[in-house]
Write a protein that holds these residues in place. Sequence first.
Motif, PDB file in Angstrom:
ATOM      1  N   CYS A 102     -17.240  19.674 -10.058  1.00  0.00           N
ATOM      2  CA  CYS A 102     -17.434  18.756  -9.103  1.00  0.00           C
ATOM      3  C   CYS A 102     -16.181  18.300  -7.913  1.00  0.00           C
ATOM      4  O   CYS A 102     -16.622  18.154  -6.552  1.00  0.00           O
ATOM      5  N   ASN A 103     -15.314  18.470  -8.445  1.00  0.00           N
ATOM      6  CA  ASN A 103     -14.010  18.385  -7.521  1.00  0.00           C
ATOM      7  C   ASN A 103     -13.909  19.549  -6.460  1.00  0.00           C
ATOM      8  O   ASN A 103     -13.673  19.342  -5.272  1.00  0.00           O
ATOM      9  N   ILE A 106     -16.376  18.628  -3.843  1.00  0.00           N
ATOM     10  CA  ILE A 106     -15.841  17.676  -3.038  1.00  0.00           C
ATOM     11  C   ILE A 106     -15.005  18.219  -1.771  1.00  0.00           C
ATOM     12  O   ILE A 106     -15.017  18.150  -0.743  1.00  0.00           O
ATOM     13  N   GLN A 107     -14.361  19.083  -2.410  1.00  0.00           N
ATOM     14  CA  GLN A 107     -13.057  19.912  -1.583  1.00  0.00           C
ATOM     15  C   GLN A 107     -13.872  20.895  -0.538  1.00  0.00           C
ATOM     16  O   GLN A 107     -13.412  20.938   0.468  1.00  0.00           O
ATOM     17  N   PHE A 113     -17.888  13.640   2.183  1.00  0.00           N
ATOM     18  CA  PHE A 113     -17.116  12.563   1.647  1.00  0.00           C
ATOM     19  C   PHE A 113     -16.129  12.103   2.509  1.00  0.00           C
ATOM     20  O   PHE A 113     -14.866  12.610   2.680  1.00  0.00           O
ATOM     21  N   MET A 247     -16.095  11.311  -9.762  1.00  0.00           N
ATOM     22  CA  MET A 247     -16.309  12.518  -9.004  1.00  0.00           C
ATOM     23  C   MET A 247     -17.903  13.170  -9.319  1.00  0.00           C
ATOM     24  O   MET A 247     -18.462  13.717  -8.382  1.00  0.00           O
ATOM     25  N   TRP A 250     -20.463  11.291  -7.565  1.00  0.00           N
ATOM     26  CA  TRP A 250     -20.578  11.343  -6.058  1.00  0.00           C
ATOM     27  C   TRP A 250     -21.188  12.818  -5.943  1.00  0.00           C
ATOM     28  O   TRP A 250     -22.222  12.914  -4.716  1.00  0.00           O
ATOM     29  N   VAL A 251     -21.333  13.895  -6.448  1.00  0.00           N
ATOM     30  CA  VAL A 251     -21.666  14.952  -6.313  1.00  0.00           C
ATOM     31  C   VAL A 251     -23.198  14.921  -6.624  1.00  0.00           C
ATOM     32  O   VAL A 251     -23.832  15.584  -5.996  1.00  0.00           O
TER      33      VAL A 251
END
Length: 380
Positions: A102-103, A106-107, A113, A247, A250-251
């Motif tokens: 998930c990180n 986001i990246q 985001f 995290m 959010w995903v």
Amino acid sequence: MSSNPISSQAFQQAYQALNPRQKEAVDHIFGPLMVIAGPGTGKTQLLSVRIGRILEQTDYGPENILCLTFTNAGVEAMRKRLESFIGKDARKIGIYTFHAFCNQVIQDHPEYFNMVEWQPISELEKYEWMEEIISQLTPDHPLYRGKGDPFVDVGNLISLNRIMKQEGWTRDIVQKEIDDYLEKIKSGEDEEFVYQVKTKNSKKGDLKWDKIREHEERFTRTKAALDVIEQYNKLLEQRKRYDYEDMINWVIDLFQENNGLLEDYWERYQFILVDEYQDTNGAQNEVLRLLTDYDQPNVMVVGDDDQAIYRFQGANIGNMKSFADRFSGSGLKVVVLEENYRSTQDILDAANWLIANNGNRLVTYLQQQYQLSKRLYAHV
């Protein structure tokens, strides 16, 4: 003919060393697959060899494979074993913990985001910020401690917040579970709250109102705890900080709101493998559901049915059964790796029985697993 032949001696030796049941799982390339594997059955080896088999038997590349596990050590063990099979191409395979995956999402998509200035909150700060909120409670608040230790509940509030985020439980969900539970015990459905014999002051079948009122008081405190947790999460947002568990949520929100982006991940990851599936929490399970939310996904989960069925951890208890139910009409293949394991039907029957007899499992989870009944509910 595959464009990705796996001819390394290490892979061929590993494949030939598999027992018939293991080979059955490894050779099932397409469609949903559930492998029930207890401790010591070589799950990491099984997953690694199956990835090699996918590359050997299909035209897909390592970048089309996603493997999700639970620890960084598991990630490294998997990657090291795959490197011995396919060399440097093993680095192209998506091997992550759920949080790391998930990180990475986001990246890879910062445009979705608005988090350039956001930072993770430390464990120390969690306590400090929760204490900041607790210190502002008025005497009429159910969690106000008077002359006692005002911060005695901080650790449990942090734990409850973490559990809710892990399981995807909103404040409304928890409140509804509480209300439904209280309605149930007041209706006499739960024998624990009904006199089973005639006593001096009550007849058989009368409700135990003293005990019911005790539970109402406990859950009044629980609802008050939800208020404090809501304030804490607003404080995180105001100060541009986030919890580790945020995290994943959010995903989930991104995938649910952006079908185009989700479809990109469907195209990218043609094969998904999950280790220790029985340990997935609600949020992690939702990530997997979204990643495989199309017809006939090539998804393999490996889980230990003993742990899944006898764990008694509320929302987690049905993961194996839910997966079987979801794909039962889509050609689900189930492989049991040990001869002395129960049959698949026995496993599903046992899971059904537990779930049917654990109707307030969320409430039970909050009270028993994290002992909130002792510290959040049972104030002196």
